[in-house]
Scaffold this active site. Structure first.
Site, mmCIF file in Angstrom:
data_model
loop_
_atom_site.group_PDB
_atom_site.id
_atom_site.type_symbol
_atom_site.label_atom_id
_atom_site.label_comp_id
_atom_site.label_asym_id
_atom_site.label_seq_id
_atom_site.Cartn_x
_atom_site.Cartn_y
_atom_site.Cartn_z
ATOM 1 C CE LYS A 269 7.631 -15.043 -66.576
ATOM 2 N NZ LYS A 269 6.595 -14.284 -67.310
ATOM 3 C CG ASP A 274 8.743 -9.246 -66.348
ATOM 4 O OD1 ASP A 274 9.655 -8.621 -66.874
ATOM 5 O OD2 ASP A 274 7.676 -9.733 -66.852
ATOM 6 C CE LYS A 281 6.126 -6.599 -66.725
ATOM 7 N NZ LYS A 281 5.152 -6.853 -67.819
ATOM 8 C CG ASP A 292 6.834 -12.753 -64.078
ATOM 9 O OD1 ASP A 292 5.634 -13.155 -64.283
ATOM 10 O OD2 ASP A 292 7.398 -12.206 -65.055
ATOM 11 C CG ASP A 351 7.210 -6.770 -70.153
ATOM 12 O OD1 ASP A 351 7.653 -7.635 -69.238
ATOM 13 O OD2 ASP A 351 6.105 -6.112 -70.364
ATOM 14 C CD GLU A 353 9.523 -11.736 -68.856
ATOM 15 O OE1 GLU A 353 8.911 -10.802 -69.435
ATOM 16 O OE2 GLU A 353 8.936 -12.359 -67.440
ATOM 17 N NE ARG A 355 6.046 -14.552 -75.138
ATOM 18 C CZ ARG A 355 5.002 -14.102 -75.669
ATOM 19 N NH1 ARG A 355 5.032 -13.610 -77.094
ATOM 20 N NH2 ARG A 355 4.208 -13.343 -74.879
HETATM 21 N N1 BES Z 1 4.912 -11.312 -66.653
HETATM 22 C C1 BES Z 1 4.224 -10.915 -67.437
HETATM 23 C C2 BES Z 1 2.913 -11.249 -67.716
HETATM 24 C C3 BES Z 1 2.089 -10.741 -66.583
HETATM 25 C C4 BES Z 1 1.169 -9.665 -66.802
HETATM 26 C C5 BES Z 1 1.815 -11.646 -65.654
HETATM 27 C C6 BES Z 1 0.269 -9.615 -65.625
HETATM 28 C C7 BES Z 1 0.841 -11.362 -64.247
HETATM 29 C C8 BES Z 1 0.027 -10.185 -64.699
HETATM 30 C C9 BES Z 1 5.021 -11.403 -68.916
HETATM 31 O O1 BES Z 1 6.517 -11.320 -68.953
HETATM 32 C C10 BES Z 1 4.738 -10.123 -69.839
HETATM 33 O O2 BES Z 1 5.344 -9.017 -69.530
HETATM 34 N N2 BES Z 1 3.849 -10.227 -70.804
HETATM 35 C C11 BES Z 1 3.841 -9.419 -71.906
HETATM 36 C C12 BES Z 1 3.864 -9.718 -73.100
HETATM 37 C C13 BES Z 1 3.845 -9.037 -74.385
HETATM 38 C C14 BES Z 1 5.336 -7.981 -74.437
HETATM 39 C C15 BES Z 1 3.810 -9.642 -75.597
HETATM 40 C C16 BES Z 1 2.398 -8.865 -71.667
HETATM 41 O O3 BES Z 1 1.381 -9.577 -71.286
HETATM 42 O O4 BES Z 1 2.152 -7.610 -71.558
HETATM 43 ZN ZN ZN Z 2 7.046 -11.862 -67.194
HETATM 44 MN MN MN Z 3 7.423 -9.807 -69.065
#
Ligand code: BES
Ligand code: ZN
Ligand code: MN
Length: 501
Positions: A269, A274, A281, A292, A351, A353, A355
């Site tokens: 990734k 992000d 966020k 990220d 968010d 993104e 996947r």
């Molecule tokens: N990059 C984030 C995940 C992340 C969170 C990485 C904390 C490192 C530390 C990812 O893109 C994300 O935002 N995931 C969301 C998914 C949700 C919207 C289903 C998450 O984990 O909140």
């Molecule tokens: Zn992310």
């Molecule tokens: Mn995200």
């Protein structure tokens, strides 16, 4: 910017300890050892080890530090650091790595330029030596690139590993591997630490060209047109809210004597920032999302290591790079995107993104010939909740492939822990409108993210490493500075060698 984070030379030395010349000599000291074993060192230190043992100042607890001056005038090294290493029985390669890391970090903090680390026999010599090298070089890493003045440190210019007697060629080879793998991990840490304004998808692609290209490794970069031609609608969707165009970095390692058949596909990734997109966020901690792209950085630097280690298995690395921003053209919750494999995805949360871009990258890796897939991503906060910061999540199918990745990660000293992939979890991704949604709600969030990726694995052996909790430390560790860890480089680089193809 290339800072030489991978260029500290390491040599093996042996003979009389007093003959070794360095600014600092570091040695592990065990909790449960008597004064006998360190007798000659203690004599050189004028008995300070015994005195500190008796007073309780030196107990050998893990990562405890004890400094002493050398008393013997003929010794060429004048200062010694003993690093607590815990009990002998638990001094395995992982412990050796962090103990050596504490030594490297302490040395770097004290402006030591020439360090000697005393390898004390325990277990098999070659893997222990490799772990010690990795530890020292990872521990000594410090990222001062964005400080105008750096008075705080000067880099290590040399590291010597001391052994009681001369070492076998296997041990020397293991030390060389350690130097390379720690160097590539440190380069990945540099990439990961870079701020989002300076490290955009285009910059990422340029850096990958510099870092991964080699005699048997080519780097190709797909621009917007090529991305469109490949039908990568998920990647396009994520990127469209940013003024920065996306890139896909494709790295191919093709050895001359390639084993026919398997092609390992590594997918990372590469979200260079992000923000969450329209599902934005909160401000608190958003700056961390410059990291990220840690998974993509790990793939680029693993490809660099692979090119230099020269396994006989072909490897292809694919890094989808994009910025996730809430611009006027950004995807909206409820939008439907068409993936490179033809599946339609309803984006319920912009968010989620990672996947999306990985789904298309997994398809691309298959198109380019991968037969076995491993992806690595800072994918879910849910994984951090599940496993904290001391293990990456491991998912995938079939079990045999996941298990072989687990074993390789274990030996590389990068802890992973399996999460289940029962069919029922996929139900959480059912969409009213399209083939699937990109989020499955809070329960089992790391697993439903994995289930989403599985829909793009084409039925090939596929494993997924969720490094959201392990890609960086928010607080300094005794053996490791704050910031990016480079996690994954060592595991990914070992895969072509250690899987039974
Ligand atoms: N990059 C984030 C995940 C992340 C969170 C990485 C904390 C490192 C530390 C990812 O893109 C994300 O935002 N995931 C969301 C998914 C949700 C919207 C289903 C998450 O984990 O909140
Ligand atoms: Zn992310
Ligand atoms: Mn995200």
């Amino acid at each position: 910017m290339h800072t030489g984070a991978d260029e500290t030379p390491v040599r093996c030395v042996f003979g009389e300890l007093g003959e070794v010349q360095a600014d600092l000599m570091c040695a592990p000291v065990f909790e449960d050892e008597g004064s006998e074993e360190l007798r000659s060192l203690d004599a050189a230190l004028g008995g300070s080890i015994n005195r500190a043992r008796a007073s309780g100042e030196l107990r050998g607890k893990t990562h405890e530090l004890f400094f002493a001056d050398v008393a013997t005038p003929t010794w060429r090294t004048r200062r010694v650091l003993l690093v607590g290493a815990g009990t002998r029985a638990r001094y395995d390669t992982s412990r050796a790595r962090t103990v050596a890391g504490a030594a490297g970090l302490a040395a770097r903090d004290r402006r030591v330029r020439r360090l000697v680390f005393v390898c004390r026999a325990a277990g098999e010599r070659a893997p222990m030596a490799q772990a010690a090298v990795e530890g020292v070089l990872l521990g000594a890493f410090r990222d001062t690139r964005f400080k105008s003045e750096d008075n705080s440190s000067s880099p290590l210019i040399s590291v010597e590993l001391y052994f009681g007697e001369d070492v076998a060629s296997q041990t020397r080879a293991a030390v060389e591997r350690g130097v390379l793998l720690a160097g590539c991990s440190n380069l990945a840490r540099e990439l990961t630490n870079e701020p989002g304004n300076l490290f955009t998808p285009r910059v990422f692609a340029d850096r990958a060209r510099e870092l991964a290209s080699g005699p048997h490794t080519t780097v190709e970069v797909l621009d917007e047109q090529a991305i469109a031609a490949h039908g990568m609608g998920l990647l396009q969707g994520v990127a469209q809210g940013s003024v920065e165009p996306p890139r896909v970095i494709v790295m191919r390692y093709e050895p001359e004597d390639a084993v026919p058949g398997p092609v390992l596909g590594l997918v990372g990734k590469g979200v260079t920032f992000d923000s969450g997109g329209l599902s934005i966020k909160t401000a608190d901690g958003m700056e961390r999302m410059k990291r990220d792209m840690a998974g993509g950085g790990a793939v680029v630097c693993a490809m660099r290591a692979i090119g230099r280690l020269a396994p006989s298995v072909r490897v292809i690395g694919v890094v989808p790079a994009a910025e996730n921003m809430p611009g006027g053209r950004a995807i909206r919750p409820g939008d439907v995107l068409t993936a490179a494999n033809g599946k339609r995805v309803e984006v319920l949360n912009t968010d989620a993104e990672g996947r999306l871009i990985l789904g298309d990258a997994l398809t691309l890796a298959q198109r380019f010939g991968a037969t076995h897939l491993v992806d690595i991503a800072t994918l879910t906060g849910a994984c951090v909740v599940a496993l904290g910061h001391h293990a990456s999540g491991l998912l995938g199918a079939p079990d045999a492939w996941v298990e072989s990745v687990r074993q390789v990660a274990d030996r590389a000293g990068e802890r992973v822990w399996p999460l289940p992939m029962f069919e029922e979890y996929a139900e959480q991704l059912q969409s009213e409108t399209a083939d699937l949604t990109n989020v499955g709600g809070r329960p089992g969030g790391a697993i439903t993210a994995g289930m989403f990726l599985k829909a793009f694995s084409g039925g090939l052996p596929w494993a997924h490493l969720d490094i959201a909790g392990t890609a960086w430390y928010d607080t300094a560790q005794p053996h490791h500075t704050k910031g990016a860890t480079g996690v994954g480089v060592r595991t990914l680089a070992a895969l072509p060698f250690e899987v039974a193809w």
